[in-house]
Design a protein around this motif. Structure first.
Motif, PDB file in Angstrom:
ATOM      1  N   ALA A 251      31.685  -4.490  34.818  1.00  0.00           N
ATOM      2  CA  ALA A 251      31.805  -5.275  33.590  1.00  0.00           C
ATOM      3  C   ALA A 251      32.269  -4.442  32.402  1.00  0.00           C
ATOM      4  O   ALA A 251      32.528  -4.991  31.324  1.00  0.00           O
ATOM      5  CB  ALA A 251      30.462  -5.920  33.258  1.00  0.00           C
ATOM      6  N   GLY A 252      32.345  -3.123  32.568  1.00  0.00           N
ATOM      7  CA  GLY A 252      32.758  -2.262  31.468  1.00  0.00           C
ATOM      8  C   GLY A 252      31.656  -1.954  30.479  1.00  0.00           C
ATOM      9  O   GLY A 252      31.918  -1.432  29.387  1.00  0.00           O
ATOM     10  N   LEU A 253      30.402  -2.257  30.845  1.00  0.00           N
ATOM     11  CA  LEU A 253      29.275  -1.973  29.961  1.00  0.00           C
ATOM     12  C   LEU A 253      28.791  -0.535  30.112  1.00  0.00           C
ATOM     13  O   LEU A 253      28.081  -0.029  29.244  1.00  0.00           O
ATOM     14  CB  LEU A 253      28.117  -2.933  30.253  1.00  0.00           C
ATOM     15  CG  LEU A 253      28.406  -4.419  30.031  1.00  0.00           C
ATOM     16  CD1 LEU A 253      27.206  -5.248  30.452  1.00  0.00           C
ATOM     17  CD2 LEU A 253      28.761  -4.690  28.572  1.00  0.00           C
ATOM     18  N   LEU A 256      31.418   5.695  33.744  1.00  0.00           N
ATOM     19  CA  LEU A 256      30.971   6.580  34.820  1.00  0.00           C
ATOM     20  C   LEU A 256      30.350   7.868  34.287  1.00  0.00           C
ATOM     21  O   LEU A 256      29.328   8.332  34.794  1.00  0.00           O
ATOM     22  CB  LEU A 256      32.144   6.922  35.744  1.00  0.00           C
ATOM     23  CG  LEU A 256      32.312   6.092  37.010  1.00  0.00           C
ATOM     24  CD1 LEU A 256      33.567   6.513  37.750  1.00  0.00           C
ATOM     25  CD2 LEU A 256      31.088   6.210  37.915  1.00  0.00           C
ATOM     26  N   ASP A 257      30.959   8.453  33.264  1.00  0.00           N
ATOM     27  CA  ASP A 257      30.455   9.722  32.736  1.00  0.00           C
ATOM     28  C   ASP A 257      29.042   9.590  32.177  1.00  0.00           C
ATOM     29  O   ASP A 257      28.288  10.567  32.129  1.00  0.00           O
ATOM     30  CB  ASP A 257      31.392  10.263  31.661  1.00  0.00           C
ATOM     31  CG  ASP A 257      32.726  10.719  32.253  1.00  0.00           C
ATOM     32  OD1 ASP A 257      32.769  10.982  33.473  1.00  0.00           O
ATOM     33  OD2 ASP A 257      33.722  10.787  31.497  1.00  0.00           O
ATOM     34  N   GLY A 266      23.240  10.654  38.914  1.00  0.00           N
ATOM     35  CA  GLY A 266      24.068  11.770  38.483  1.00  0.00           C
ATOM     36  C   GLY A 266      24.408  12.729  39.607  1.00  0.00           C
ATOM     37  O   GLY A 266      25.589  13.055  39.816  1.00  0.00           O
ATOM     38  N   PRO A 267      23.416  13.201  40.366  1.00  0.00           N
ATOM     39  CA  PRO A 267      23.733  14.080  41.500  1.00  0.00           C
ATOM     40  C   PRO A 267      24.659  13.423  42.518  1.00  0.00           C
ATOM     41  O   PRO A 267      25.537  14.086  43.083  1.00  0.00           O
ATOM     42  CB  PRO A 267      22.359  14.374  42.103  1.00  0.00           C
ATOM     43  CG  PRO A 267      21.413  14.247  40.957  1.00  0.00           C
ATOM     44  CD  PRO A 267      21.963  13.132  40.119  1.00  0.00           C
ATOM     45  N   ALA A 268      24.475  12.134  42.772  1.00  0.00           N
ATOM     46  CA  ALA A 268      25.357  11.431  43.714  1.00  0.00           C
ATOM     47  C   ALA A 268      26.789  11.387  43.183  1.00  0.00           C
ATOM     48  O   ALA A 268      27.758  11.581  43.929  1.00  0.00           O
ATOM     49  CB  ALA A 268      24.836  10.023  43.958  1.00  0.00           C
ATOM     50  N   LEU A 269      26.932  11.158  41.879  1.00  0.00           N
ATOM     51  CA  LEU A 269      28.261  11.121  41.273  1.00  0.00           C
ATOM     52  C   LEU A 269      28.942  12.479  41.357  1.00  0.00           C
ATOM     53  O   LEU A 269      30.126  12.579  41.719  1.00  0.00           O
ATOM     54  CB  LEU A 269      28.141  10.657  39.808  1.00  0.00           C
ATOM     55  CG  LEU A 269      29.433  10.661  38.992  1.00  0.00           C
ATOM     56  CD1 LEU A 269      30.491   9.756  39.626  1.00  0.00           C
ATOM     57  CD2 LEU A 269      29.141  10.231  37.543  1.00  0.00           C
ATOM     58  N   PRO A 282      37.179   2.712  41.767  1.00  0.00           N
ATOM     59  CA  PRO A 282      36.375   1.754  42.538  1.00  0.00           C
ATOM     60  C   PRO A 282      35.695   2.386  43.751  1.00  0.00           C
ATOM     61  O   PRO A 282      34.556   2.051  44.083  1.00  0.00           O
ATOM     62  CB  PRO A 282      37.391   0.688  42.962  1.00  0.00           C
ATOM     63  CG  PRO A 282      38.467   0.770  41.931  1.00  0.00           C
ATOM     64  CD  PRO A 282      38.559   2.220  41.586  1.00  0.00           C
ATOM     65  N   ARG A 283      36.408   3.321  44.422  1.00  0.00           N
ATOM     66  CA  ARG A 283      35.800   3.958  45.585  1.00  0.00           C
ATOM     67  C   ARG A 283      34.721   4.962  45.183  1.00  0.00           C
ATOM     68  O   ARG A 283      33.728   5.138  45.899  1.00  0.00           O
ATOM     69  CB  ARG A 283      36.873   4.646  46.427  1.00  0.00           C
ATOM     70  CG  ARG A 283      37.797   3.662  47.121  1.00  0.00           C
ATOM     71  CD  ARG A 283      38.617   4.344  48.194  1.00  0.00           C
ATOM     72  NE  ARG A 283      39.496   3.409  48.850  1.00  0.00           N
ATOM     73  CZ  ARG A 283      40.172   3.669  49.971  1.00  0.00           C
ATOM     74  NH1 ARG A 283      40.046   4.864  50.543  1.00  0.00           N
ATOM     75  NH2 ARG A 283      40.954   2.768  50.516  1.00  0.00           N
ATOM     76  N   VAL A 284      34.895   5.598  44.048  1.00  0.00           N
ATOM     77  CA  VAL A 284      33.843   6.482  43.542  1.00  0.00           C
ATOM     78  C   VAL A 284      32.563   5.671  43.311  1.00  0.00           C
ATOM     79  O   VAL A 284      31.463   6.076  43.720  1.00  0.00           O
ATOM     80  CB  VAL A 284      34.279   7.177  42.240  1.00  0.00           C
ATOM     81  CG1 VAL A 284      33.084   7.879  41.588  1.00  0.00           C
ATOM     82  CG2 VAL A 284      35.399   8.176  42.508  1.00  0.00           C
ATOM     83  N   VAL A 285      32.717   4.525  42.666  1.00  0.00           N
ATOM     84  CA  VAL A 285      31.556   3.678  42.385  1.00  0.00           C
ATOM     85  C   VAL A 285      30.872   3.259  43.683  1.00  0.00           C
ATOM     86  O   VAL A 285      29.644   3.316  43.807  1.00  0.00           O
ATOM     87  CB  VAL A 285      31.977   2.438  41.569  1.00  0.00           C
ATOM     88  CG1 VAL A 285      30.811   1.464  41.424  1.00  0.00           C
ATOM     89  CG2 VAL A 285      32.493   2.859  40.193  1.00  0.00           C
ATOM     90  N   GLN A 286      31.666   2.857  44.671  1.00  0.00           N
ATOM     91  CA  GLN A 286      31.092   2.441  45.941  1.00  0.00           C
ATOM     92  C   GLN A 286      30.371   3.596  46.635  1.00  0.00           C
ATOM     93  O   GLN A 286      29.268   3.431  47.187  1.00  0.00           O
ATOM     94  CB  GLN A 286      32.194   1.894  46.852  1.00  0.00           C
ATOM     95  CG  GLN A 286      31.750   1.541  48.262  1.00  0.00           C
ATOM     96  CD  GLN A 286      30.667   0.474  48.297  1.00  0.00           C
ATOM     97  OE1 GLN A 286      30.562  -0.340  47.384  1.00  0.00           O
ATOM     98  NE2 GLN A 286      29.842   0.489  49.345  1.00  0.00           N
TER      99      GLN A 286
END
Length: 426
Positions: A251-253, A256-257, A266-269, A282-286
């Motif tokens: 939704a843009g709320l 990612l940073d 955070g560690p997963a990111l 999109p694949r990073v989010v998934q």
């Protein structure tokens, strides 16, 4: 019902049905001693012949999936209302995700997977249109008559409001499934029947649907729920954390940073970015979402095994009599869960774009309730039939049932039918 008083026909009939299920392989996997045993269910309030091809909890799962209330979840808000995007989660997609996580946890702990899945699939049946905003509005409208609680409304749906069967109202679910739906989040009362604090507040009395049903069936409100019900509750937390972050990003709320300093997330990111530096957003989010789910699930399994080792319960009832839950997060992940929820509260649930819509939908629910209370005949004939004009509590409960069952879209249409102007819900 007494501990040893099943109500699903004679013992001989039950044994015959269990024998057939065993021959065709149902329940072949060995369960842990602390798991709920479907062959020794406390039964159903209205006696029914047992199925030779499905366990009691498989039947309950199927009845929930085929219910009208379950279908309506497809058009009820999770966070974002129905027309804000086709890919945001609805109450139904959230429920399916919770059921998948609950089943995975049940399998890992050698529990009854069907009971865990049934509780997970049914846990949100009582939700109003427009998610928690609709619930807040209906709770205020019902303040004079005990308020509104979606868990209590779930019990009302599965014991009264669903009308699909010739022999009974509701779904006539097994005792263990009802217990799980009512108290999957923990005991509701002390052994003397006094309500326990909920969100830091001790209510004057238990919600009306729970008190009403309790007159005919004792659900042990003072005890811990089964581990199957406990994992449905923790699966709900896991799904909320991971998937509401996903929807908030979509939704843009959330940027990612902004997740960098969040525990678990955070560690997963950072791990995904290090291993896949050129991966699309999109694949990073998934990838982050599934890593967070995996780590929370594995933590629950480790913590549950540790607690089981300490407590050594020898039966499902021994679990119920423990002083605390078995299926829960470790202290470290519980702190992370709390931080994630606080982050989501600030950046998603209480963000101005979401709150602007939520204020509008609360107005819709409040105005619908007031209009129907003033003129019950504005409801469909079957909903206002038989009302006593002098009984305000009966009228309020009937209106509450009607509004709580609405989908987002139908609530907006009903408001448009009754009022000259309906708030813009976008």
């Amino acid at each position: 019902m007494g501990d040893d008083a099943p109500k699903d026909g004679t013992g001989t009939a039950r044994e015959a049905a269990a024998a057939i299920r065993a021959r065709i392989g149902l329940g072949r996997e060995p369960r842990a001693v602390f798991a709920v045993d479907p062959d020794h269910s406390r039964g159903r309030l209205v006696a029914e012949p047992e199925s030779p091809t499905r366990t009691p909890f498989q039947r309950d799962r199927d009845r929930i999936v085929h219910s009208t209330a379950f279908r309506r979840l497809a058009h009820k808000t999770q966070v974002f209302i129905y027309h804000e995007g086709d890919h945001f989660r609805t109450r139904l997609t959230h429920t399916i995700e919770v059921a998948q996580i609950a089943r995975a946890l049940a399998r890992a702990l050698r529990l009854d997977e069907d009971l865990a899945e049934a509780v997970a699939l049914g846990h949100d049946l009582g939700h109003t249109p427009f998610g928690h905003a609709g619930e807040r509005a209906l709770d205020r409208a019902m303040a004079r008559w005990g308020g509104f609680d979606h868990n209590a409304q779930t019990l009302r749906i599965v014991t009264k409001l669903e009308r699909r069967y010739a022999g009974f109202d509701g779904l006539n679910l097994a005792w263990e499934t009802l217990e799980g739906l009512v108290k999957h989040n923990g005991p509701l009362a002390d052994p003397q029947g006094r309500p326990l604090p909920h969100h830091g507040v001790t209510p004057a009395e238990l919600p009306y649907p729970i008190r009403d049903y309790g007159r005919s069936n004792d659900l042990w409100l003072w005890s811990q729920p089964s581990i199957e019900a406990q994992i449905a509750a923790v699966a709900d937390d896991i799904a909320y954390d991971a998937h509401d972050i996903d929807d908030g990003l979509r939704a843009g709320l959330i940027d990612l940073d902004a997740l960098e300093e969040l525990p678990l997330v955070g560690p997963a990111l950072r791990e995904v970015r290090e291993r896949h530096p050129d991966l699309s957003r999109p694949r990073v989010v998934q990838e982050v979402t599934r890593r967070v789910i995996t780590r929370m699930v594995e933590d629950v399994i480790r913590e549950a095994l540790r607690r089981l080792g300490d407590a050594e319960p020898e039966s499902a009832d021994a679990v119920r009599r423990l002083s605390g839950p078995i299926a829960t997060f470790s202290e470290e992940v519980a702190a992370a869960d709390k931080a994630i929820k606080a982050f989501l509260y600030r950046h998603v649930y209480r963000s101005e774009p979401v709150m602007e819509v939520m204020r509008a939908v609360e107005q819709v629910v409040e105005e619908l309730f007031a209009r129907f209370f003033e003129d019950p005949a504005a409801m469909p004939t079957e909903w206002c039939a038989g009302l006593d004009p002098t009984d305000e509590a009966q009228r309020a409960r009937r209106i509450c049932d009607y509004i709580a069952g609405m989908t987002d879209r139908f609530a907006a249409l009903e408001h448009g039918r009754l009022f000259d102007a309906t708030p813009v819900l976008r």
